[in-house]
Design an enzyme around this catalytic site. Structure first.
Site, PDB file in Angstrom:
ATOM      1  N   CYS A 271      12.808 -19.377  -6.755  1.00 12.21           N
ATOM      2  CA  CYS A 271      12.600 -18.004  -6.276  1.00 12.21           C
ATOM      3  C   CYS A 271      13.806 -17.523  -5.452  1.00 12.21           C
ATOM      4  O   CYS A 271      14.359 -18.272  -4.641  1.00 12.21           O
ATOM      5  CB  CYS A 271      11.328 -17.952  -5.431  1.00 12.21           C
ATOM      6  SG  CYS A 271      10.935 -16.295  -4.869  1.00 12.21           S
TER       7      CYS A 271
ATOM      8  N   CYS B  28      11.911 -17.338   2.086  1.00 14.44           N
ATOM      9  CA  CYS B  28      10.784 -17.609   2.991  1.00 14.44           C
ATOM     10  C   CYS B  28      10.880 -19.039   3.542  1.00 14.44           C
ATOM     11  O   CYS B  28      10.893 -20.003   2.761  1.00 14.44           O
ATOM     12  CB  CYS B  28       9.466 -17.400   2.260  1.00 14.44           C
ATOM     13  SG  CYS B  28       9.403 -15.821   1.361  1.00 14.44           S
TER      14      CYS B  28
ATOM     15  N   CYS C 268       8.567 -21.969   2.381  1.00 11.39           N
ATOM     16  CA  CYS C 268       8.190 -22.114   0.974  1.00 11.39           C
ATOM     17  C   CYS C 268       9.061 -23.099   0.198  1.00 11.39           C
ATOM     18  O   CYS C 268      10.286 -22.937   0.102  1.00 11.39           O
ATOM     19  CB  CYS C 268       8.212 -20.750   0.288  1.00 11.39           C
ATOM     20  SG  CYS C 268       7.612 -20.853  -1.411  1.00 11.39           S
TER      21      CYS C 268
ATOM     22  N   CYS D 294      -6.855 -17.465  -9.569  1.00  9.18           N
ATOM     23  CA  CYS D 294      -5.701 -16.788  -8.966  1.00  9.18           C
ATOM     24  C   CYS D 294      -4.412 -17.318  -9.591  1.00  9.18           C
ATOM     25  O   CYS D 294      -4.162 -18.521  -9.569  1.00  9.18           O
ATOM     26  CB  CYS D 294      -5.631 -17.073  -7.470  1.00  9.18           C
ATOM     27  SG  CYS D 294      -7.133 -16.691  -6.590  1.00  9.18           S
TER      28      CYS D 294
ATOM     29  N   CYS E 186      -7.281 -12.774  -9.988  1.00  3.42           N
ATOM     30  CA  CYS E 186      -6.402 -12.482  -8.856  1.00  3.42           C
ATOM     31  C   CYS E 186      -4.993 -12.887  -9.260  1.00  3.42           C
ATOM     32  O   CYS E 186      -4.819 -13.841 -10.018  1.00  3.42           O
ATOM     33  CB  CYS E 186      -6.855 -13.280  -7.629  1.00  3.42           C
ATOM     34  SG  CYS E 186      -5.749 -13.079  -6.205  1.00  3.42           S
TER      35      CYS E 186
ATOM     36  N   CYS F  29      -6.065  -8.865  -1.252  1.00  2.00           N
ATOM     37  CA  CYS F  29      -6.152 -10.195  -0.655  1.00  2.00           C
ATOM     38  C   CYS F  29      -4.889 -10.336   0.188  1.00  2.00           C
ATOM     39  O   CYS F  29      -3.786 -10.389  -0.363  1.00  2.00           O
ATOM     40  CB  CYS F  29      -6.222 -11.263  -1.739  1.00  2.00           C
ATOM     41  SG  CYS F  29      -6.175 -12.944  -1.076  1.00  2.00           S
TER      42      CYS F  29
ATOM     43  N   ARG G  82     -10.567 -16.618   4.038  1.00  2.42           N
ATOM     44  CA  ARG G  82     -10.369 -17.842   3.249  1.00  2.42           C
ATOM     45  C   ARG G  82      -9.640 -18.915   4.039  1.00  2.42           C
ATOM     46  O   ARG G  82      -8.529 -18.688   4.544  1.00  2.42           O
ATOM     47  CB  ARG G  82      -9.604 -17.536   1.955  1.00  2.42           C
ATOM     48  CG  ARG G  82      -9.417 -18.799   1.115  1.00  2.42           C
ATOM     49  CD  ARG G  82      -8.766 -18.538  -0.222  1.00  2.42           C
ATOM     50  NE  ARG G  82      -9.552 -17.615  -1.006  1.00  2.42           N
ATOM     51  CZ  ARG G  82      -9.040 -16.712  -1.840  1.00  2.42           C
ATOM     52  NH1 ARG G  82      -7.740 -16.629  -1.982  1.00  2.42           N
ATOM     53  NH2 ARG G  82      -9.823 -15.911  -2.510  1.00  2.42           N
TER      54      ARG G  82
HETATM   55  N1  SAM Z   1       6.100 -15.122  -4.596  1.00  2.00           N
HETATM   56  C1  SAM Z   1       5.014 -14.307  -4.251  1.00  2.00           C
HETATM   57  C2  SAM Z   1       5.113 -13.796  -2.840  1.00  2.00           C
HETATM   58  O1  SAM Z   1       5.551 -14.540  -1.969  1.00  2.00           O
HETATM   59  O2  SAM Z   1       4.728 -12.659  -2.585  1.00  2.00           O
HETATM   60  C3  SAM Z   1       3.669 -14.939  -4.477  1.00  2.00           C
HETATM   61  C4  SAM Z   1       3.487 -16.433  -4.237  1.00  2.00           C
HETATM   62  S1  SAM Z   1       3.709 -16.995  -2.560  1.00  2.00           S
HETATM   63  C5  SAM Z   1       3.867 -18.738  -2.737  1.00  2.00           C
HETATM   64  C6  SAM Z   1       2.116 -16.708  -1.853  1.00  2.00           C
HETATM   65  C7  SAM Z   1       1.883 -17.096  -0.416  1.00  2.00           C
HETATM   66  O3  SAM Z   1       1.752 -18.494  -0.292  1.00  2.00           O
HETATM   67  C8  SAM Z   1       2.930 -16.752   0.601  1.00  2.00           C
HETATM   68  O4  SAM Z   1       2.887 -15.420   0.994  1.00  2.00           O
HETATM   69  C9  SAM Z   1       2.537 -17.649   1.756  1.00  2.00           C
HETATM   70  O5  SAM Z   1       1.634 -16.988   2.620  1.00  2.00           O
HETATM   71  C10 SAM Z   1       1.835 -18.824   1.066  1.00  2.00           C
HETATM   72  N2  SAM Z   1       2.610 -20.068   1.233  1.00  2.00           N
HETATM   73  C11 SAM Z   1       3.749 -20.405   0.604  1.00  2.00           C
HETATM   74  N3  SAM Z   1       4.196 -21.598   1.026  1.00  2.00           N
HETATM   75  C12 SAM Z   1       3.321 -22.038   1.960  1.00  2.00           C
HETATM   76  C13 SAM Z   1       3.255 -23.206   2.761  1.00  2.00           C
HETATM   77  N4  SAM Z   1       4.179 -24.156   2.716  1.00  2.00           N
HETATM   78  N5  SAM Z   1       2.208 -23.343   3.606  1.00  2.00           N
HETATM   79  C14 SAM Z   1       1.269 -22.378   3.680  1.00  2.00           C
HETATM   80  N6  SAM Z   1       1.289 -21.246   2.943  1.00  2.00           N
HETATM   81  C15 SAM Z   1       2.303 -21.074   2.090  1.00  2.00           C
HETATM   82 FE1  SF4 Z   2       9.356 -16.813  -3.310  1.00  2.00          FE
HETATM   83 FE2  SF4 Z   2       7.957 -18.619  -1.992  1.00  2.00          FE
HETATM   84 FE3  SF4 Z   2       8.727 -16.405  -0.748  1.00  2.00          FE
HETATM   85 FE4  SF4 Z   2       6.829 -16.260  -2.688  1.00  2.00          FE
HETATM   86  S1  SF4 Z   2       6.652 -17.302  -0.718  1.00  2.00           S
HETATM   87  S2  SF4 Z   2       8.602 -14.905  -2.395  1.00  2.00           S
HETATM   88  S3  SF4 Z   2       7.535 -17.901  -4.031  1.00  2.00           S
HETATM   89  S4  SF4 Z   2      10.081 -18.016  -1.569  1.00  2.00           S
END
Ligand code: SAM
Ligand code: SF4
Ligand code: DTB
Length: 320
Positions: free
Chosen positions: A60, A64, A67, A104, A135, A195, A267
């Site tokens: 990606c 973040c 992530c 989802c 979802c 959500c 949730r």
């Molecule tokens: N890429 C898209 C986005 O970020 O909008 C959708 C998938 S993203 C993985 C969805 C959510 O997963 C993130 O907004 C975050 O809140 C959660 N998430 C990702 N990594 C995480 C982690 N290590 N621990 C807890 N929540 C996590």
């Molecule tokens: Fe990309 Fe992870 Fe951020 Fe979603 S949460 S936008 S998958 S880096």
């Protein structure tokens, strides 16, 4: 006279200091209050069950800090292309058979490209046809994409605010808080259920946890579903090694979400794999009434389905 302002409203808008006061209550008082609100709006022994599938994993472009799927970090997640529709349908069928009511689909995208949206629309229509709620979480939406998802049969769109505006910049640099609010507006305008929640345990303060809850609770229409994730720390991500959040503070966060968003499903999301049955039970008592069910979240683990069945039996919980 302003007609909108004159409409009777039972909904309270929450100041951050009022939410901090909730966090500061003696634990028994906080739980009593959360249970009281919970019982006014829900069957206290019913929990909504959703299964998650990563339809596009890794690589990606966003940064973040939590992530493992970000191309900015090296967390060892393999970059995979979008799954075939058939693979997704097989997973959805299996999820339904094991008792999930919502499926989802998550993609590691900043935002879906038009050419990627087509197969996703097909997935949504076919998952819906199995009799599951649908979802998706695909990143930022623009240019009528929300309407197309809605028309394909999407019931919920997941897009998290993740944290309070004041802490956000410490965690994410490639998109703004306002970008997220804009996507949420697109989802609402298209008539889908929202959500939206966040992550705690990222090193934010209690004030900032309260700030996240205030953002969510004060939306014109609060999200129908509010995922509260406990940071799952993955080696190679910038937030790996953050001091773990105290579990009682996590339960307090769930209770604050319940009290301030009485009609939303709250949730208990990422983090269950590291929690004891007792901590999860406290979360349910504090008003959590939805979980992710199935052995995997997106890239990290979740309790296995048998363990969750036993937990539900032990607590007398039934799936909604
Ligand atoms: N890429 C898209 C986005 O970020 O909008 C959708 C998938 S993203 C993985 C969805 C959510 O997963 C993130 O907004 C975050 O809140 C959660 N998430 C990702 N990594 C995480 C982690 N290590 N621990 C807890 N929540 C996590
Ligand atoms: Fe990309 Fe992870 Fe951020 Fe979603 S949460 S936008 S998958 S880096
Ligand atoms: C949400 O709030 N939590 C889910 C879902 N929405 C998409 C994702 C949790 C991801 C945990 C880390 C992983 O498995 O990669």
């Amino acid at each position: 006279m302003n007609k909108v302002a004159d409409l009777p409203t039972t909904r309270k808008s929450w100041r951050i200091d009022e939410i901090v006061e909730l966090f500061e209550l003696p634990f028994a008082d906080l739980i009593h209050r959360a249970q009281t609100v919970h019982r006014e709006h829900f069957d206290p022994n019913a929990v909504q069950v959703s299964t998650l599938l990563s339809i596009k994993t890794g690589g990606c472009s966003e940064d973040c800090g939590y992530c493992p799927q970000s191309a900015h970090h090296d967390a060892g997640v393999e970059n995979q292309k979008l799954l075939d529709v058939d693979e997704v349908i097989a997973a959805a069928r299996a999820a339904k058979e094991s008792g999930a009511s919502r499926f989802c689909m998550g993609a590691a995208w900043r935002s879906p490209k038009q050419r990627d949206l087509e197969p996703v629309l097909k997935m949504i229509a076919e998952v819906k046809a199995l009799g599951l709620e649908t979802c998706a979480t695909l990143g930022m939406l623009k240019d009528g994409q929300a309407n197309r998802l809605k028309d394909a049969g999407l019931d919920y769109y997941n897009h998290n605010l993740d944290t309070a505006p004041e802490f956000y910049g410490e965690v994410i640099g490639t998109r703004t808080y306002q970008d997220r609010l804009d996507t949420l507006e697109q989802v609402r305008d298209a008539g889908m259920n929202v959500c939206c929640g966040g992550i705690v345990g990222m090193g934010e303060s209690r004030l900032q946890r309260a700030g996240l809850i205030a953002q969510l609770a004060n939306m014109e229409t609060p999200p129908e579903s509010v995922p509260i994730n406990l940071l799952t720390q993955v080696e190679g991500t910038p937030l790996y090694g953050t001091e773990a959040l105290d579990e009682i503070e996590f339960v307090r966060t769930i209770a604050a979400a319940r009290i301030t968003m009485p009609e939303s499903h709250v949730r208990l999301s990422a983090g269950r794999g590291q929690m004891s049955d007792a901590t999860q039970a406290l979360c349910f008592i504090a008003g959590a009434n939805s979980i992710f069910y199935g052995e995997k979240l997106l890239t990290t683990g979740n309790p296995d389905t048998e363990a969750d069945r036993q937990l539900f039996d032990k607590l007398g919980i039934h799936p909604e």
